[in-house]
Motif scaffolding. Structure first.
Motif, PDB file in Angstrom:
ATOM      1  N   PRO A 296       3.205  24.476 -22.017  1.00  0.00           N
ATOM      2  CA  PRO A 296       2.762  25.058 -20.250  1.00  0.00           C
ATOM      3  C   PRO A 296       4.179  25.748 -20.131  1.00  0.00           C
ATOM      4  CG  PRO A 296       2.428  22.776 -20.167  1.00  0.00           C
ATOM      5  CD  PRO A 296       3.126  22.589 -21.390  1.00  0.00           C
ATOM      6  N   PRO A 297       4.165  26.767 -19.651  1.00  0.00           N
ATOM      7  CA  PRO A 297       5.588  28.133 -19.302  1.00  0.00           C
ATOM      8  C   PRO A 297       6.778  27.577 -18.570  1.00  0.00           C
ATOM      9  CG  PRO A 297       3.205  29.133 -18.634  1.00  0.00           C
ATOM     10  CD  PRO A 297       2.541  27.824 -18.830  1.00  0.00           C
ATOM     11  N   ALA A 298       6.206  26.590 -17.455  1.00  0.00           N
ATOM     12  CA  ALA A 298       7.796  26.152 -16.615  1.00  0.00           C
ATOM     13  C   ALA A 298       8.050  25.304 -17.448  1.00  0.00           C
ATOM     14  CB  ALA A 298       6.381  25.436 -15.298  1.00  0.00           C
ATOM     15  N   ALA A 299       7.554  24.260 -18.659  1.00  0.00           N
ATOM     16  CA  ALA A 299       7.828  23.557 -19.012  1.00  0.00           C
ATOM     17  C   ALA A 299       9.104  23.605 -20.319  1.00  0.00           C
ATOM     18  CB  ALA A 299       7.071  21.840 -19.399  1.00  0.00           C
ATOM     19  N   ALA A 300       8.760  25.496 -21.177  1.00  0.00           N
ATOM     20  CA  ALA A 300       8.987  25.573 -22.268  1.00  0.00           C
ATOM     21  C   ALA A 300      10.184  26.798 -21.539  1.00  0.00           C
ATOM     22  CB  ALA A 300       8.281  26.495 -22.797  1.00  0.00           C
ATOM     23  N   ARG A 301      10.276  26.659 -19.972  1.00  0.00           N
ATOM     24  CA  ARG A 301      11.571  27.461 -20.138  1.00  0.00           C
ATOM     25  C   ARG A 301      12.044  26.593 -19.423  1.00  0.00           C
ATOM     26  NH1 ARG A 301       7.909  30.530 -17.034  1.00  0.00           N
ATOM     27  NH2 ARG A 301       7.520  32.911 -17.745  1.00  0.00           N
ATOM     28  N   GLU A 302      11.987  24.913 -18.640  1.00  0.00           N
ATOM     29  CA  GLU A 302      12.817  24.448 -18.734  1.00  0.00           C
ATOM     30  C   GLU A 302      13.630  23.576 -19.942  1.00  0.00           C
ATOM     31  OE1 GLU A 302      13.871  22.688 -15.249  1.00  0.00           O
ATOM     32  OE2 GLU A 302      13.616  24.912 -15.692  1.00  0.00           O
ATOM     33  N   VAL A 303      12.978  22.973 -21.009  1.00  0.00           N
ATOM     34  CA  VAL A 303      13.708  22.876 -22.377  1.00  0.00           C
ATOM     35  C   VAL A 303      14.769  24.365 -22.622  1.00  0.00           C
ATOM     36  CG1 VAL A 303      13.002  22.402 -24.605  1.00  0.00           C
ATOM     37  CG2 VAL A 303      11.878  21.930 -22.512  1.00  0.00           C
ATOM     38  N   ALA A 304      14.142  25.476 -22.672  1.00  0.00           N
ATOM     39  CA  ALA A 304      14.919  26.305 -23.205  1.00  0.00           C
ATOM     40  C   ALA A 304      15.941  26.691 -22.312  1.00  0.00           C
ATOM     41  CB  ALA A 304      14.339  27.888 -23.322  1.00  0.00           C
ATOM     42  N   ALA A 305      16.319  26.306 -20.992  1.00  0.00           N
ATOM     43  CA  ALA A 305      17.237  26.354 -20.337  1.00  0.00           C
ATOM     44  C   ALA A 305      17.874  25.000 -20.179  1.00  0.00           C
ATOM     45  CB  ALA A 305      16.535  26.215 -18.910  1.00  0.00           C
ATOM     46  N   ALA A 306      17.509  24.037 -20.756  1.00  0.00           N
ATOM     47  CA  ALA A 306      18.130  23.059 -20.722  1.00  0.00           C
ATOM     48  C   ALA A 306      19.326  23.085 -22.557  1.00  0.00           C
ATOM     49  CB  ALA A 306      17.506  22.023 -21.302  1.00  0.00           C
ATOM     50  N   VAL A 307      18.925  23.981 -23.870  1.00  0.00           N
ATOM     51  CA  VAL A 307      19.324  24.321 -24.135  1.00  0.00           C
ATOM     52  C   VAL A 307      20.865  25.260 -24.265  1.00  0.00           C
ATOM     53  CG1 VAL A 307      18.889  25.277 -26.748  1.00  0.00           C
ATOM     54  CG2 VAL A 307      17.184  23.831 -25.932  1.00  0.00           C
ATOM     55  N   GLY A 308      20.149  26.209 -23.656  1.00  0.00           N
ATOM     56  CA  GLY A 308      21.413  27.333 -23.090  1.00  0.00           C
ATOM     57  C   GLY A 308      22.271  26.528 -22.403  1.00  0.00           C
ATOM     58  N   ALA A 309      22.134  25.227 -21.463  1.00  0.00           N
ATOM     59  CA  ALA A 309      22.824  24.630 -21.253  1.00  0.00           C
ATOM     60  C   ALA A 309      24.483  24.035 -21.783  1.00  0.00           C
ATOM     61  CB  ALA A 309      22.865  23.976 -19.745  1.00  0.00           C
ATOM     62  N   ALA A 310      23.455  23.184 -22.565  1.00  0.00           N
ATOM     63  CA  ALA A 310      23.848  22.717 -23.894  1.00  0.00           C
ATOM     64  C   ALA A 310      24.889  23.696 -24.617  1.00  0.00           C
ATOM     65  CB  ALA A 310      23.049  21.815 -24.736  1.00  0.00           C
ATOM     66  N   LEU A 311      24.276  24.709 -25.126  1.00  0.00           N
ATOM     67  CA  LEU A 311      25.065  25.988 -25.364  1.00  0.00           C
ATOM     68  C   LEU A 311      26.493  26.591 -25.050  1.00  0.00           C
ATOM     69  CD1 LEU A 311      22.334  27.542 -27.300  1.00  0.00           C
ATOM     70  CD2 LEU A 311      24.341  26.518 -28.443  1.00  0.00           C
ATOM     71  N   ASP A 312      26.329  26.242 -23.848  1.00  0.00           N
ATOM     72  CA  ASP A 312      27.480  26.553 -22.951  1.00  0.00           C
ATOM     73  C   ASP A 312      28.072  26.059 -22.445  1.00  0.00           C
ATOM     74  OD1 ASP A 312      26.123  29.642 -21.461  1.00  0.00           O
ATOM     75  OD2 ASP A 312      25.205  28.105 -19.849  1.00  0.00           O
ATOM     76  N   ASN A 313      28.374  24.396 -22.992  1.00  0.00           N
ATOM     77  CA  ASN A 313      29.184  23.248 -23.228  1.00  0.00           C
ATOM     78  C   ASN A 313      29.887  23.733 -24.304  1.00  0.00           C
ATOM     79  OD1 ASN A 313      28.035  22.236 -20.653  1.00  0.00           O
ATOM     80  ND2 ASN A 313      27.246  21.288 -21.477  1.00  0.00           N
ATOM     81  N   VAL A 314      28.941  23.986 -25.464  1.00  0.00           N
ATOM     82  CA  VAL A 314      30.362  24.540 -26.678  1.00  0.00           C
ATOM     83  C   VAL A 314      30.324  25.505 -26.734  1.00  0.00           C
ATOM     84  CG1 VAL A 314      29.618  25.334 -28.519  1.00  0.00           C
ATOM     85  CG2 VAL A 314      27.868  23.140 -27.733  1.00  0.00           C
ATOM     86  N   ARG A 315      30.300  26.583 -26.471  1.00  0.00           N
ATOM     87  CA  ARG A 315      31.644  28.233 -25.734  1.00  0.00           C
ATOM     88  C   ARG A 315      31.865  27.323 -25.260  1.00  0.00           C
ATOM     89  NH1 ARG A 315      26.532  30.899 -25.919  1.00  0.00           N
ATOM     90  NH2 ARG A 315      26.043  30.713 -23.736  1.00  0.00           N
ATOM     91  N   ALA A 316      32.156  26.703 -23.818  1.00  0.00           N
ATOM     92  CA  ALA A 316      33.588  25.780 -23.101  1.00  0.00           C
ATOM     93  C   ALA A 316      34.629  24.938 -23.411  1.00  0.00           C
ATOM     94  CB  ALA A 316      32.247  26.074 -21.969  1.00  0.00           C
ATOM     95  N   HIS A 317      33.985  24.011 -24.310  1.00  0.00           N
ATOM     96  CA  HIS A 317      34.575  23.306 -24.667  1.00  0.00           C
ATOM     97  C   HIS A 317      35.218  22.672 -25.749  1.00  0.00           C
ATOM     98  CE1 HIS A 317      33.967  22.170 -19.927  1.00  0.00           C
ATOM     99  NE2 HIS A 317      32.451  21.644 -20.597  1.00  0.00           N
ATOM    100  N   ALA A 318      34.241  23.707 -26.810  1.00  0.00           N
ATOM    101  CA  ALA A 318      34.290  23.224 -28.541  1.00  0.00           C
ATOM    102  C   ALA A 318      35.201  24.127 -28.791  1.00  0.00           C
ATOM    103  CB  ALA A 318      33.159  23.416 -29.219  1.00  0.00           C
ATOM    104  N   GLY A 319      35.719  24.961 -28.076  1.00  0.00           N
ATOM    105  CA  GLY A 319      36.174  26.488 -29.038  1.00  0.00           C
ATOM    106  C   GLY A 319      35.199  27.428 -29.621  1.00  0.00           C
TER     107      GLY A 319
END
Length: 407
Positions: A296-319
């Motif tokens: 469902p559109p809302a669920a798909a966007r939430e999952v994608a946003a969670a993936v984006g947040a995880a990648l933000d953490n990689v950029r911010a803390h993994a170097g």
């Protein structure tokens, strides 16, 4: 995007009013039937006929009055009780003394209980006690002496009316508590949603300005310091939240009202692969199945946003040199998205410490999103060996939530 407003109304009183309406009609017919079967035994049958004519007209004409608490006013209750008391006191004029002494019914018979129950549903047990006491006095006056069956019927009506009135009061209090709990839950979910959006956008920008300003020095360092102060203040606000303002029902007679504003979902599911594809790049690899992964559109966007947040953490803390891999799996019962990096990992206890400091990126942007979808987010990190974030979304839970939202 246009929004729609959904109103959820809860009331245990409305079924009681409907039952009372049916009770009044049925007991009116019952009283008329008693009169018809014993018509020859009345000493003044014309008194009974006149009273039943009034009773029929009154009962049918006042049915809208007992449809809900708003229509059932105090003036109506007083008039309704007067009709019942008048019927009781007129019984000695219409019926013979022998029948009355032998336990014969009054003219309104059990219709009188309907008038007392209206007091109970409208005003609670105190109003019920007043009305049932008036009926008890009228019955004792009609019989002339406290006979055993009269006392029994009086006590029965008195206890039943007070009990129903008390139950109505408890139900009203429970409705108010439930409405307040639903409001708090809705406000909390909205606060978490806003906190996720703020974390994904504003807080990330402020943190970047703070780091770049400190690196550049001079006036940029002052700008970075101000950005850092605003980041701390905003994190405190997001983690603390606001106490929602309690709403009062527009019509207390119709029960508690909770309003929820929601955005309608687009028609048809979205392919999760299309939302994850933009994250792929020079340092981020994406592995996906060959077939679409519909959500469902809302669920798909939430999952994608969670993936984006995880990648933000990689950029911010993994170097800056860290690499990341996204693996999308479409299992029979669930959808699994894994985000793995080759950074230094997360020290033990760091996530709990960050949450205590108001840094809610993992708590809200990742775990909060998956929790709202009925899924889960697991984080596995070994110092020196990178971090792995596993997002699981059960298909059954997402489908049920989508169907509920459509209704």
């Amino acid at each position: 995007m246009p929004k729609r407003e959904r109103v959820m109304r809860m009331s245990v009183e409305l079924p009681l009013w409907r039952a009372l309406t049916a009770y009044r009609v049925l007991t009116m017919l019952y009283a008329i039937g008693l009169c018809a079967t014993a018509y020859d035994q009345f000493v003044r049958p014309w008194v009974a006929v006149a009273y039943y004519t009034v009773l029929v007209v009154w009962t049918l004409a006042t049915l809208p009055r007992v449809a809900n608490a708003a229509s059932c006013t105090r003036r109506f209750l007083a008039a309704d009780l007067a009709v019942a008391l008048a019927g009781i006191l007129l019984t000695p004029l219409a019926d013979s003394h022998q029948r009355i002494a032998g336990g014969g019914p009054t003219l309104p018979s059990i219709w009188t209980a309907g008038a007392v129950l209206a007091f109970a549903v409208k005003g609670g047990w105190r109003w019920a006690a007043v009305a049932s006491t008036a009926v008890a006095a009228a019955n004792l006056a009609e019989r002339g002496r406290p006979a055993r069956d009269t006392v029994h019927n009086v006590i029965l009506v008195w206890v039943a009316a007070i009990a129903i009135g008390y139950v109505v009061e408890v139900a009203r209090a429970s409705e108010r508590t439930l409405a307040r709990a639903l409001e708090i839950e809705a406000a909390t979910r909205e606060r978490e949603r806003l906190a996720r959006d703020i974390h994904d956008g504003v807080l990330q920008v402020l943190a970047m300005v703070k780091r770049r300003g400190a690196a550049l020095g001079g006036e940029a360092a002052e700008l970075g310091r101000l950005a850092g102060d605003q980041e701390v203040a905003l994190r405190t606000l997001v983690s603390g939240g606001l106490v929602p303002v309690s709403r009062v029902s527009e019509d207390l007679a119709e029960g508690a009202v909770v309003r929820a504003v929601e955005e309608p979902d687009e028609t048809g599911p979205l392919d999760l692969r299309s939302l994850l594809a933009p994250y792929a790049g020079a340092r981020v690899s994406l592995a996906e199945p060959g077939a679409p992964v519909p959500l469902p559109p809302a669920a798909a966007r939430e999952v994608a946003a969670a993936v984006g947040a995880a990648l933000d953490n990689v950029r911010a803390h993994a170097g800056d040199g860290a690499r990341a891999w996204i693996l999308l799996e479409d299992e029979p019962d669930e959808i699994v998205v894994t985000v793995r990096d080759d950074g230094p990992g997360i020290p033990e206890g760091r996530l709990a410490q960050a949450e205590g400091e108001g840094r809610l990126g993992v708590a809200l942007s990742i775990r909060g999103r998956l929790r709202d979808l009925g899924g889960s987010a697991g984080i596995l990190s070994v110092p020196g060996q990178g971090t792995e974030v596993e997002l699981k979304v059960p298909k059954g839970a997402v489908r049920a939530r989508g169907e509920k939202a459509e209704r």
